[in-house]
Design an enzyme around this catalytic site. Sequence first.
Site, PDB file in Angstrom:
ATOM      1  N   ASP A 176       6.039  11.019  -2.143  1.00 15.77           N
ATOM      2  CA  ASP A 176       5.526  10.180  -3.229  1.00 15.77           C
ATOM      3  C   ASP A 176       6.520   9.085  -3.582  1.00 15.77           C
ATOM      4  OD1 ASP A 176       3.744   9.339  -5.127  1.00 15.77           O
ATOM      5  OD2 ASP A 176       4.323  10.836  -6.622  1.00 15.77           O
ATOM      6  N   GLY A 203       5.184   3.150  -3.373  1.00 14.84           N
ATOM      7  CA  GLY A 203       4.792   1.954  -4.138  1.00 14.84           C
ATOM      8  C   GLY A 203       5.830   1.620  -5.181  1.00 14.84           C
ATOM      9  N   ASN A 240      -6.897   9.095  -1.120  1.00 13.97           N
ATOM     10  CA  ASN A 240      -6.278   7.804  -0.794  1.00 13.97           C
ATOM     11  C   ASN A 240      -7.269   6.782  -0.247  1.00 13.97           C
ATOM     12  OD1 ASN A 240      -3.070   9.205   0.287  1.00 13.97           O
ATOM     13  ND2 ASN A 240      -3.697   8.443  -1.709  1.00 13.97           N
TER      14      ASN A 240
HETATM   15  C1  FPP Z   1       2.692   7.971  -1.714  1.00 19.90           C
HETATM   16  O1  FPP Z   1       3.304   6.852  -2.283  1.00 19.90           O
HETATM   17  C2  FPP Z   1       2.593   7.828  -0.273  1.00 19.90           C
HETATM   18  C3  FPP Z   1       1.422   7.681   0.410  1.00 19.90           C
HETATM   19  C4  FPP Z   1       0.116   7.624  -0.233  1.00 19.90           C
HETATM   20  C5  FPP Z   1       1.378   7.552   1.850  1.00 19.90           C
HETATM   21  C6  FPP Z   1       2.479   8.208   2.602  1.00 19.90           C
HETATM   22  C7  FPP Z   1       2.797   7.340   3.736  1.00 19.90           C
HETATM   23  C8  FPP Z   1       4.006   7.184   4.291  1.00 19.90           C
HETATM   24  C9  FPP Z   1       5.188   7.973   3.900  1.00 19.90           C
HETATM   25  C10 FPP Z   1       4.280   6.203   5.341  1.00 19.90           C
HETATM   26  C11 FPP Z   1       3.527   6.375   6.581  1.00 19.90           C
HETATM   27  C12 FPP Z   1       3.489   7.758   7.109  1.00 19.90           C
HETATM   28  C13 FPP Z   1       3.438   8.025   8.416  1.00 19.90           C
HETATM   29  C14 FPP Z   1       3.272   9.407   8.874  1.00 19.90           C
HETATM   30  C15 FPP Z   1       3.563   6.959   9.411  1.00 19.90           C
HETATM   31  P1  FPP Z   1       2.504   6.015  -3.328  1.00 19.90           P
HETATM   32  O2  FPP Z   1       1.975   4.800  -2.661  1.00 19.90           O
HETATM   33  O3  FPP Z   1       1.477   6.854  -3.991  1.00 19.90           O
HETATM   34  O4  FPP Z   1       3.627   5.641  -4.335  1.00 19.90           O
HETATM   35  P2  FPP Z   1       3.468   5.351  -5.892  1.00 19.90           P
HETATM   36  O5  FPP Z   1       3.098   6.666  -6.513  1.00 19.90           O
HETATM   37  O6  FPP Z   1       4.831   4.886  -6.264  1.00 19.90           O
HETATM   38  O7  FPP Z   1       2.415   4.311  -6.052  1.00 19.90           O
END
Ligand code: FPP
Length: 259
Positions: A24, A27, A72
Site C-alpha cells: 500500500d 500513490g 481496483n
Molecule cells: C496500492 O497503492 C498499490 C496498488 C493498488 C497496486 C500495487 C502495484 C504495484 C506494487 C506495482 C506493480 C506490481 C507488479 C507486480 C508489477 P495505492 O495506489 O493504493 O496507494 P495509495 O493508498 O497511497 O493511494
Amino acid sequence: MTRPNIERPDFGGPFPEHIAIIMDGNGRWAQAQGLRRVFGHRRGARTVREITTSCAEMGVKSLTLYAFSVENWKRPRREVLYLMRLLKRYLVQERPTLMRNGVRLRAIGRVDDLPEDSLRTLRETERVTGENEGMLLRLALSYGSRAELADALKGVARDAMAGLLDPDTIDEQTMRRYLYDPVTPDPDLMIRTAGEMRLSNFLLWQASYAELHVADVCWPDFDRAQLLKALESYARRTRKFGGLVDAVGPGGDDGERKG
Ligand code: FPP
C-alpha cells in the site's frame, strides 16, 4: 533448475514459511514528492523485485503479493491501464531474475478479467518458471477474498448438485479444496505498508491465524531493512492458534486460558 544460496536471518525465534504483503501507499509516495500516482506504481514494481529477491535468498517458501484487487478495477481508466501495462512489462522483464533465483510464479484471483495480452504474458511467465524449485511467488491479481469465497461456493454447489459432494460432509478442508490455491499453506506473516490497519479483502480465509505487521513506510520505501524488521518482530511472536502455549511448570498446564 536453480535455487539461490539460502541465507536465513536468525532472530532467535520462528521464521515465516509464507509471507503475504498488502503493498500500500504507492500513490501517497508519489504525491508526497509532487509526482503523479503512476510514478509510485513504477517505483513499487522495483520494490517488488527487491523484496521478492530478498525473500528468495532468505529461504521464504511462499510470498503472496496483493498486486491488483477486484476493487481496483474501479480506479480511473488511465491508472488501471498503466497498472496492466506495468504488470505485463514486469512479467517479461523479471523472467531472468525469477529464473536466477529459482522462483516459481503463479497467480491467484479472477485472472480471466485481465486484458488478453497481460493474461497471455502471465500464463507464459507461469509456464517458464513452472519447474523452478525455489520460492513460490503468488501474485494476487483481480483478487478479492469475498469473490474467492463466492467462487468457491459456486464450485461446492455445482459439485453437490452433480452428486459429487455430500453437503453433510462439507467441512473446512472441503472449502479449502475450492479456493484458488488449495495447496499452498496459509500465510504465517501478513505485512501491510503505509501504516494502514486493514486487511482490505485479502486472504481472509487463509490469514485467519497470520501474524500481522504494519510498516509505516509506503511500499516504494519498503526495503530489505524493513523486511528484516518485520521478520524480527515475527520471531518474537508466540503462535497459539486459539489453543494454549506449552504447559508451564511441574505438573503441566498452568490453567491459564490463552487466545
Ligand atoms: C496500492 O497503492 C498499490 C496498488 C493498488 C497496486 C500495487 C502495484 C504495484 C506494487 C506495482 C506493480 C506490481 C507488479 C507486480 C508489477 P495505492 O495506489 O493504493 O496507494 P495509495 O493508498 O497511497 O493511494
